[in-house]
Scaffold this motif. Structure first.
Motif, short mmCIF file in Angstrom:
data_model
loop_
_atom_site.label_atom_id
_atom_site.label_comp_id
_atom_site.label_asym_id
_atom_site.label_seq_id
_atom_site.Cartn_x
_atom_site.Cartn_y
_atom_site.Cartn_z
N PRO A 356 50.02 57.75 13.89
CA PRO A 356 49.92 58.47 15.18
C PRO A 356 49.26 59.82 14.78
CG PRO A 356 52.08 57.79 14.92
CD PRO A 356 51.46 57.12 13.55
N PRO A 357 48.28 60.51 15.65
CA PRO A 357 47.58 61.51 15.24
C PRO A 357 48.33 62.84 14.76
CG PRO A 357 46.81 60.63 17.21
CD PRO A 357 47.94 59.87 16.92
N SER A 358 49.48 63.09 15.43
CA SER A 358 50.26 63.95 14.83
C SER A 358 51.03 63.87 13.65
CB SER A 358 51.44 64.48 15.62
OG SER A 358 52.28 63.17 16.16
N ALA A 359 51.58 62.66 13.28
CA ALA A 359 51.87 62.16 11.96
C ALA A 359 50.67 62.37 10.77
CB ALA A 359 52.57 60.94 11.86
N LEU A 360 49.60 62.07 11.22
CA LEU A 360 48.46 61.89 10.21
C LEU A 360 48.41 63.59 9.88
CD1 LEU A 360 46.23 60.28 8.53
CD2 LEU A 360 44.84 60.55 10.70
N SER A 383 55.83 71.77 13.78
CA SER A 383 54.32 71.03 14.03
C SER A 383 54.34 70.06 15.13
CB SER A 383 53.95 70.20 12.59
OG SER A 383 54.79 69.24 12.47
N GLU A 384 53.22 69.68 15.59
CA GLU A 384 53.25 68.63 16.77
C GLU A 384 53.77 67.59 16.57
OE1 GLU A 384 49.00 68.07 17.88
OE2 GLU A 384 48.60 70.17 18.44
N PHE A 385 54.05 67.03 15.41
CA PHE A 385 54.89 65.77 15.12
C PHE A 385 56.12 65.84 15.74
CE2 PHE A 385 57.26 63.22 12.08
CZ PHE A 385 56.76 61.91 12.49
N PHE A 386 56.74 66.91 15.77
CA PHE A 386 58.05 67.00 16.36
C PHE A 386 58.20 67.73 17.73
CE2 PHE A 386 58.72 67.24 11.74
CZ PHE A 386 59.57 66.43 11.45
N THR A 387 56.98 68.17 18.34
CA THR A 387 56.98 68.85 19.70
C THR A 387 56.15 67.93 20.79
OG1 THR A 387 55.35 70.18 18.85
CG2 THR A 387 57.52 71.10 18.39
N THR A 388 55.69 66.73 20.31
CA THR A 388 55.06 65.95 21.22
C THR A 388 55.47 64.65 21.28
OG1 THR A 388 53.50 65.18 19.33
CG2 THR A 388 52.88 66.76 20.49
N GLU A 389 55.58 64.05 22.40
CA GLU A 389 56.09 62.75 22.77
C GLU A 389 55.61 61.58 21.86
OE1 GLU A 389 56.00 61.61 26.76
OE2 GLU A 389 57.51 63.26 27.35
N PRO A 390 56.24 60.67 21.51
CA PRO A 390 57.74 60.46 21.72
C PRO A 390 58.57 61.36 20.71
CG PRO A 390 56.87 58.60 20.28
CD PRO A 390 55.91 59.43 20.63
N TYR A 391 59.71 61.98 21.28
CA TYR A 391 60.44 62.87 20.56
C TYR A 391 61.49 62.28 19.43
CZ TYR A 391 58.82 66.07 23.98
OH TYR A 391 58.00 66.74 25.06
N PRO A 392 62.12 62.81 18.57
CA PRO A 392 63.03 62.25 17.56
C PRO A 392 63.84 61.70 18.45
CG PRO A 392 62.07 64.59 16.62
CD PRO A 392 61.51 64.20 18.22
N CYS A 393 64.42 60.49 17.99
CA CYS A 393 65.85 60.15 18.63
C CYS A 393 66.81 60.76 18.06
CB CYS A 393 65.88 58.45 18.68
SG CYS A 393 66.05 58.10 16.77
N GLU A 394 67.95 60.50 18.70
CA GLU A 394 69.18 61.00 18.44
C GLU A 394 69.72 60.33 17.03
OE1 GLU A 394 70.94 63.78 19.11
OE2 GLU A 394 69.28 64.24 20.25
N PRO A 395 70.31 60.64 16.12
CA PRO A 395 70.63 59.86 14.85
C PRO A 395 71.76 58.75 15.31
CG PRO A 395 70.67 62.33 14.26
CD PRO A 395 70.29 62.08 15.74
N SER A 396 72.42 59.10 16.37
CA SER A 396 73.66 58.12 16.73
C SER A 396 73.18 56.84 17.26
CB SER A 396 74.59 58.74 17.70
OG SER A 396 73.97 59.20 18.73
N SER A 397 71.75 57.05 17.81
CA SER A 397 71.06 55.92 18.39
C SER A 397 70.37 54.86 17.57
CB SER A 397 70.05 56.36 19.47
OG SER A 397 68.74 57.10 18.84
N LEU A 398 70.39 55.44 16.17
CA LEU A 398 69.47 54.59 15.05
C LEU A 398 70.31 53.20 15.21
CD1 LEU A 398 68.96 57.35 12.47
CD2 LEU A 398 67.14 55.92 13.79
N PRO A 399 69.65 52.12 14.74
CA PRO A 399 70.32 50.81 14.48
C PRO A 399 71.23 51.06 13.36
CG PRO A 399 67.81 50.55 14.56
CD PRO A 399 68.27 51.96 14.46
N LYS A 400 72.34 50.00 13.53
CA LYS A 400 73.38 50.02 12.71
C LYS A 400 73.13 48.77 11.70
CE LYS A 400 75.83 52.70 15.09
NZ LYS A 400 75.55 54.07 14.90
N TYR A 401 73.26 48.95 10.34
CA TYR A 401 72.60 48.09 9.29
C TYR A 401 73.94 47.82 8.30
CZ TYR A 401 68.02 49.11 11.08
OH TYR A 401 66.85 49.29 11.71
#
Length: 494
Positions: A356-360, A383-401
């Motif tokens: 993604p451009p903001s990540a790059l 930076s734009e990486f964190f302030t543009t969509e898609p936004y960081p997900c909540e840690p609790s929504s991360l998959p369980k492994y």
């Protein structure tokens, strides 16, 4: 009468000799602890030492070992005297725990001077991580590293930094245990799982937590100096915590002190350290964070050098070689050895064009050759990486492994290698042709340990030259094969 007196005197002498022997045995079984001291000043605490590594505490020459057994050299609280000397403020509100109040469940990590175990606190029932450090027959600097780790962890208090919950003293061995929070995963273990492919919001969640933890460390005058995926622990709630502060150091941006360049695992080590820099700051951690950001999108480490020379060459080919102004300004010790004959251009955008451009943009910032251009953890979080969509997900929504750590990867690799070797022997027995199969265990593989205590990064060309001199008398056909392998290993010409 004379016989009676003689017998009485003999009994009294024997009694005195027995008393002396008992006292000597007691002293031998409970050796005194030698006070840790600095080179020039006795009883100087490690917290008072300048930020640079030149201030590491070293024991006196008369104390090659540091025993933690209780006895005459402990405080009223039960702490070893040397530990009080170097970390008194950090432990003043704690009481020492005994090893027999914990039950070891499994070994979950291994380092140069320590092992890490999953354990259960038999008093509270809580599952914790025990980091065991032995002091018998080890380098004296180990004491300073451990004491500094205790002081650093006691200073830090952040949701994304591992918490030190106490210390354990073993009566039976010369060991000290750090009681830490137990985390089910590390990032290296998760990225190596074939089924795991992080989405952009998940990558942003991990990176936001990493940079938040680094921001707290840097704001409190601490450099981690070994940021890598296996040192980023994750629990079942998706919370990421920075762990393993064994190479961390205090630093003061207003009063720079020289520090060792032999830190940070090779694949995550910034170019200035590879070039021998001894004055540096938060930029070393930010470079490592940039490597991890790209790794989370790619699924494997992005620069996997086998030697320091090869690692530096990979950095220059990807990120561009330093400008003439940088060479003049930095005056790095190894500049004349590793300066490329022809400059390289930065090709991060072309290499990671699918990002993604903001990540790059953030990768290009964090992987800037000049550490001053990497900014700060706070700037990266804005930076734009964190302030543009898609936004960081909540840690609790991360998959369980299922629990997965770097050590699990190593065990799977060793098992796959063992099975392959057994298969090769079976082919040799039945006379069939042996076919080499390239194993692939996960997308990521553990980085080589290449830190301050280890002198294992030898130049490939030097090693191969020794091999050549050793086998110079071999037939021509074998020499041709050796030369061919040497040429394949050598990096491209600078």
């Amino acid at each position: 009468m004379g016989c009676v007196l003689g017998k009485s005197d003999a009994k009294e002498k024997e009694s005195r000799r027995s008393s002396r022997r008992r006292e000597e045995n007691k002293q031998a079984s409970e050796p005194d602890l030698t006070r840790v001291q600095n080179d020039g000043e006795r009883e100087k605490k490690i917290g008072e030492i300048p930020a640079g590594d030149e201030g590491l505490l070293r024991p006196s020459a008369s104390a090659p070992e540091f025993r933690l057994r209780t006895g005459g050299a402990t405080t009223r609280e039960g702490w070893p005297s040397w530990l009080v000397d170097v970390a008194g403020d950090a432990i003043k509100n704690w009481s020492p725990r005994r090893a027999n109040t914990f039950e070891k469940l499994d070994k979950i990590g291994q380092g140069t001077y320590s092992n890490v175990y999953k354990a259960r606190d038999l008093i509270t029932g809580k599952v914790v991580a025990l980091k065991k450090v032995r002091f018998d027959n080890l380098e004296s600097e180990t004491v300073a590293f451990v004491a500094r780790e205790i002081l650093i962890l006691s200073r830090l208090n952040h949701p994304n930094v591992i918490k030190l919950e106490g210390l354990v003293i073993s009566r039976m061995s010369s060991s000290l245990y750090l009681v830490l929070e137990y985390m089910e995963h590390d990032l290296a273990g998760l990225t190596a799982v074939q089924s795991v492919k992080f989405t952009e919001p998940q990558v942003k969640s991990f990176m936001k937590q990493l940079l938040s933890g680094l921001e707290h460390c840097h704001n409190n005058g601490v450099l981690h100096r070994d940021i890598k995926c296996s040192n980023l622990l994750i629990d079942d709630e998706g919370i990421l915590k920075i762990a393993d502060f064994g190479l961390a150091s205090f630093y003061d941006p207003e009063s720079k002190k020289p520090m060792t360049s032999r830190v940070v695992t090779l694949w995550y080590r910034p170019p200035e350290l590879l070039l021998g820099a001894t004055y540096y700051g938060p930029g070393v951690d930010l470079w490592s964070a940039g490597c991890i950001l790209a790794e989370l999108f790619v699924g494997k480490p992005i620069m996997r050098g086998r030697t320091e020379v090869e690692q530096l060459h990979k950095i220059f080919k990807l990120c561009g070689s330093p400008s003439e102004e940088y060479w003049k300004k930095s005056r790095l010790p190894n500049a004349t050895l590793y300066k490329p004959q022809q400059p390289y251009k930065c090709c991060i955008a072309e290499t990671f064009k699918e990002f993604p451009p903001s990540a790059l943009a953030l990768v290009e910032t964090l992987l800037a050759i000049d550490p001053d251009a990497r900014g700060s953890a706070s700037a990266a979080l804005n930076s734009e990486f964190f302030t543009t969509e898609p936004y960081p997900c909540e840690p609790s929504s991360l998959p369980k492994y299922p629990p997965s750590k770097e050590m699990d990867i190593k065990l799977r690799v060793e098992e796959a290698r063992r099975q392959r070797d057994l298969g090769g022997k079976a082919h040799a027995v039945d006379g069939t042709r042996r076919v080499r199969v390239h194993e692939r265990v996960g997308r990521a593989i553990p980085a080589p340990e290449a830190n301050a205590e280890l002198q294992v990064n030898l130049d490939v060309s030097q090693t191969d030259s020794i091999l050549f001199l050793r086998y110079i008398t071999m037939p021509n056909a074998i020499l041709v094969t050796i030369f061919y392998n040497i040429i394949k290993k050598l990096p491209l010409s600078f």
